[in-house]
Design an enzyme around this catalytic site. Sequence first.
Site, mmCIF file in Angstrom:
data_model
loop_
_atom_site.group_PDB
_atom_site.id
_atom_site.type_symbol
_atom_site.label_atom_id
_atom_site.label_comp_id
_atom_site.label_asym_id
_atom_site.label_seq_id
_atom_site.Cartn_x
_atom_site.Cartn_y
_atom_site.Cartn_z
ATOM 1 C CB SER A 1 -19.089 -33.771 5.581
ATOM 2 O OG SER A 1 -19.372 -33.044 4.404
ATOM 3 C CE1 TYR B 1 -23.990 -32.587 7.509
ATOM 4 C CE2 TYR B 1 -22.570 -31.418 5.962
ATOM 5 C CZ TYR B 1 -23.050 -32.598 6.492
ATOM 6 O OH TYR B 1 -22.592 -33.801 6.015
#
Length: 256
Positions: free
Chosen positions: A144, A157
């Site tokens: 990401s 995350y």
Amino acid sequence: MRLENKVALVTGSSQGIGRGIALRLAQEGADIILHGRDEDALAQETEQQIRAEGGRVCFIEADLSQVASCRRLVSEGVARMGRIDILINNAGAQKNAGFLDTSEQDYDLILNVNLRAAFFVAQTYVQHLVDRGEKKGCIINNSSVHEELPFPNFTSYCASKGGLKLMMRNLAIELAPLGIRVNNVAPGAIETPINAALMNQPEVLARLLENIPASRLGQPRDVAGAVAFLASADADYITGTTLYVDGGLLWNYSEQ
């Protein structure tokens, strides 16, 4: 077709980016091992689409928060398809929670699925290559932009994706003598079910698009194309790097 006669395992491939990756790799000629926690209707549709286009495909259920399931996924995939040539660590989890509100259970789930599972699925895959005497392999992790970019209320995350970045770089060096390439793709804002809430907030979406020079959200096909390239012989000299697929989001992003 760049991936003809290859077998690819794509974790978390029953929907979203993972599904897009599986379909694109199949179009490139690869046989596909699909994975999800449950074989739902969309997973079955993906299987049918790949078969209709002449590809070999199977689906394996596995809970990747458990290390034993990570290992079983690879061993069962080999048993059913004969071998695995390409590993795509795509499965992921996230939760919107402030630092003080994050529970131990949520932290464990996110780190286990996003980072620990990628480690142990890769470890089992590499052992498979060694056992079969193969001096060539490819691991691609779906990371990401948040391996690089802070994201308030998503600390667990971001920690998992930051860990995935350094894991990739370390494995690229360690596994290079075995002929195994290791890279990340790092999507930005992609239009998938996980972003459904964003789609329903026009003002929030508009502010996000102001930060994206391409002026649009990405599509699963955008990420899938990058993965297909990294999995192919066209990328044989690329290892230890992250390919950002973000429409330019990282150029000057700011929270508003």
